[in-house]
Write a protein that holds these residues in place. Structure first.
Motif, short mmCIF file in Angstrom:
data_model
loop_
_atom_site.label_atom_id
_atom_site.label_comp_id
_atom_site.label_asym_id
_atom_site.label_seq_id
_atom_site.Cartn_x
_atom_site.Cartn_y
_atom_site.Cartn_z
N SER A 19 51.53 93.54 72.91
CA SER A 19 51.30 93.66 72.90
C SER A 19 51.59 92.09 71.77
N SER A 52 53.92 90.19 71.10
CA SER A 52 55.25 89.62 70.97
C SER A 52 55.64 88.69 71.46
N GLY A 53 54.45 87.23 72.03
CA GLY A 53 55.13 86.23 72.07
C GLY A 53 55.06 85.79 73.56
N LYS A 54 54.43 86.51 74.49
CA LYS A 54 54.51 87.21 75.30
C LYS A 54 53.71 84.61 75.99
N THR A 104 52.90 82.93 74.18
CA THR A 104 52.74 81.72 73.42
C THR A 104 54.12 80.91 74.32
P1 ADP Z 1 51.58 88.25 73.52
O1 ADP Z 1 50.82 87.69 74.56
O2 ADP Z 1 52.71 88.71 73.47
O3 ADP Z 1 50.29 89.43 73.24
P2 ADP Z 1 51.48 85.76 72.12
O4 ADP Z 1 51.92 84.43 72.26
O5 ADP Z 1 49.45 85.72 72.89
O6 ADP Z 1 51.36 87.31 72.34
O7 ADP Z 1 51.09 85.85 70.33
C1 ADP Z 1 52.39 86.43 69.30
C2 ADP Z 1 51.87 86.10 67.91
O8 ADP Z 1 51.32 84.18 67.74
C3 ADP Z 1 50.48 87.23 67.73
O9 ADP Z 1 51.55 87.53 66.72
C4 ADP Z 1 49.43 86.18 67.51
O10 ADP Z 1 48.22 86.99 66.43
C5 ADP Z 1 50.01 84.94 67.40
N1 ADP Z 1 48.71 83.45 68.13
C6 ADP Z 1 49.12 83.45 69.19
N2 ADP Z 1 48.51 82.44 68.98
C7 ADP Z 1 47.95 81.97 68.14
C8 ADP Z 1 47.15 80.54 67.93
N3 ADP Z 1 46.82 79.97 68.42
N4 ADP Z 1 47.48 80.56 66.67
C9 ADP Z 1 47.97 81.33 65.73
N5 ADP Z 1 48.14 82.27 65.58
C10 ADP Z 1 48.49 83.06 67.29
#
Ligand code: ADP
Length: 581
Positions: free
Chosen positions: A365, A367-369, A371
């Motif tokens: 969790s 890791s940027g999936k 994103t």
């Molecule tokens: P996963 O889907 O692997 O759990 P995310 O892609 O959601 O990971 O998030 C990757 C990183 O980016 C995390 O550290 C999260 O806190 C950060 N993050 C996610 N969305 C946002 C956002 N809208 N603004 C700032 N940071 C974010």
């Protein structure tokens, strides 16, 4: 100050502004002339020279005719410009918001946008509708009276001319104090607006953790700051107004004193002194009125600043020569990305999803999936590297054309406060009833529809609150089925659905992804195992990639992850068994 608002006036209406200002000036000059003419008229009257009094009255009547013409014209033009500006600004803001990166929209922006479109636009257009004319008149009429007085008595005129800049400076000082308080109050109001929206949306979570009442510190703090901001605003406007009013009264007393002294020294007649006192009050009133209004004008200028700030948020760069996708492949090349100025969350990621294949993204969790899915669909632009869809950089597609390529099934499914039929039709507005029914049947939305009191026409409530999580996801799958885009971006539910819902969601997704290019943030073991390619992501980097069998044999991070997850799920699978779908 007014310049900021003027810049927001759209072109066809901007051409009306010189005429509008000319009419205000005509109004003010005519009005000050009428006031100044009162002097000789009253003087003739007191001296019993009726003939001269009538002549002066006739001149006053001429001035009044011009007052009427100028007043009427400026009112009509002001309303035309104001209404035109409001309409065009709301359209411009709407158009602009539609091309902002999707990632710009967060809970904090919801509060400011709604306040901006309803409140700030109205404040800014108020300059033309009802502020500028009285403000300019409030300055021009005293100036006109002061200048006109030269013909009557230069000493009085001089006193008026000296006091006016002094009054102006005091007023500016008061405005500065008010403006700073206004900015603080507005920020506080925006913050509490956002917290209220968040508070309402997060009720289920807050209640589940027993934090729904006074325990919500964020909301309470925001409301306290807003209360302080509003109180500060009222308090900040007091010193300026009090000092200004005091000075205005002082000026009036000075003028009366001058008139009496001049009369006592036989420089002017007693009737002239009385007339002078009457006219002096005409010099003072507009100044007072202008001071009151300049506070509102300052508020309007701040509103214009906020509107300009939003219009200045860079939109997604649109392609100069739009391209067409050659296939439905997706590829990331050395992509690096951070949210705003935060930490890098995607770091040098390169991978290709050939058309018609499925890539599963797994990893811890954070890791940027998710994103990666957002970047593929251009919610945000990458900081470095590039993303291609259909063998063309995504920035070469107009945003609408790019979204045509994708069906998005994300976890945060938003349902509009409309009927369930309308909610599914968002997938494709022109879909026929048969298509709607077919999508509904595959995603098992038909089952939900049967249960609802008004069937397809049942309103699902704001955010779809009357449906369960699994049901909302089924609606979003039905939307995606209806859209039938070549690339499916899918974020599998992490939360456990009840077995019945899960089976239906899985079946819908299976249909949705058949023969499509799929990028899935995968949580279900079956999805992962059957993917053509698995990317194991950790801290924004792909640390392992390959098929399930290859990765399992490599006995690295993926194998450890798989063994742990399958043990937890009670699965026992040897790598050799897992090669077929
Ligand atoms: P996963 O889907 O692997 O759990 P995310 O892609 O959601 O990971 O998030 C990757 C990183 O980016 C995390 O550290 C999260 O806190 C950060 N993050 C996610 N969305 C946002 C956002 N809208 N603004 C700032 N940071 C974010």
């Amino acid at each position: 100050m007014i310049g900021k608002v003027l810049r927001l006036v759209p072109d066809p209406y901007r051409r009306l502004i010189p005429r509008y200002i000319a009419m205000i000036v005509l109004f003010a000059v005519a009005q000050s002339a009428a006031y100044v003419l009162l002097m000789p008229m009253l003087e003739s009257l007191f001296e019993g020279d009726l003939g001269a009094a009538w002549t002066w009255t006739a001149w006053i009547a001429v001035a009044v005719v011009f007052v009427c013409i100028g007043g009427y014209q400026q009112a009509v033009l002001g309303i035309r410009i104001g209404a035109g500006m409001m309409q065009s600004l709301q359209t411009r803001l709407g158009d602009h918001i539609a091309v902002l990166p999707l990632g710009w929209f967060g809970s904090s922006t919801a509060g400011s946008v709604s306040k901006l479109i309803s409140g700030s636009v109205r404040d800014a257009m108020g300059v033309f509708a009802h502020l500028l004319a009285p403000l300019l008149t409030g300055v021009l009429v005293p100036a006109g009276v002061a200048i006109g007085m030269i013909f009557i008595d230069w000493r009085i005129s001089l006193a008026m001319i000296i006091s006016a800049p002094l009054l102006y400076l005091v007023n500016r000082w008061g405005q500065g104090v008010y403006s700073r308080a206004d900015t603080r109050a507005h920020q506080a109001a925006e913050e509490s607006n956002s917290r209220v929206i968040e508070f309402a949306q997060a009720q289920p979570v807050l209640r589940a953790f027993g934090a729904a009442g006074a325990g919500n510190r964020g909301l309470q703090n925001a409301l306290t700051v807003q209360r302080r901001g509003s109180r500060g605003l009222v308090l900040a406007s007091i010193p300026g107004l009090v000092v200004f009013s005091f000075l205005v009264q002082l000026t009036f007393i000075l003028l009366v004193y001058l008139a009496i002294t001049l009369a006592a020294g036989d420089s002017i007649s007693v009737p002239a002194a009385i007339a002078l006192i009457a006219v002096s009050s005409r010099f003072i009133d507009p100044l007072n009125q202008a001071a009151d209004l300049s506070t509102a004008v300052r508020g309007a200028a701040n509103a214009a600043d906020r509107i300009t700030d939003l219009l200045d948020v860079p939109p997604l760069a649109e392609a100069s020569e739009p391209v067409l996708p050659e296939d439905s492949s997706v590829s990331f090349t050395d992509v690096t990305f951070a949210y705003g100025s935060g930490e890098t969350v995607i770091n040098g990621v390169t991978f290709t999803v050939p058309a018609g294949t499925t890539t599963a993204i797994v990893g811890p969790s954070g890791s940027g999936k998710t994103t990666l899915l957002r970047l593929a669909s251009r919610f945000y632009d990458v900081d470095d590297g590039g993303i291609d869809v259909g063998r063309n950089p995504i920035s070469n597609y107009p945003s609408g054309a790019l979204m045509q390529q994708f069906s998005l099934v994300f976890q945060d499914v938003y349902l509009f406060n409309q009927s369930i039929a309308e909610n599914v039709r968002i997938g494709r507005a022109g879909a026929t009833d048969e298509e709607l029914n077919r999508a509904a049947e595959i995603a098992r939305v038909d089952e939900i529809v049967e249960r609802l009191p008004d069937g397809w026409e049942t309103n699902v409530g704001e955010g779809g609150t009357s449906l369960s999580g699994g049901e909302r996801q089924r609606v979003s799958i039905a939307r995606a089925l209806l859209k039938d885009a070549p690339i499916v971006l899918l974020d599998e539910a992490t939360s456990a659905l009840d077995p019945q819902n899960e089976a239906r969601v899985v079946r819908g997704i299976h249909e949705l992804t058949r023969n499509k290019t799929v990028i899935v943030v995968a949580h279900r073991l079956a999805t992962i195992r059957h993917a053509d390619q698995i990317l194991f992501l950790d801290q924004g980097r792909i640390i392992e990639r390959g098929t399930h069998d290859v990765l399992l044999r490599a006995e690295g991070r993926y194998a450890a992850f798989w063994n742990e997850r399958s043990r937890a799920a009670g699965w026992r699978l040897a790598p050799a068994e897992s090669g077929h779908r």
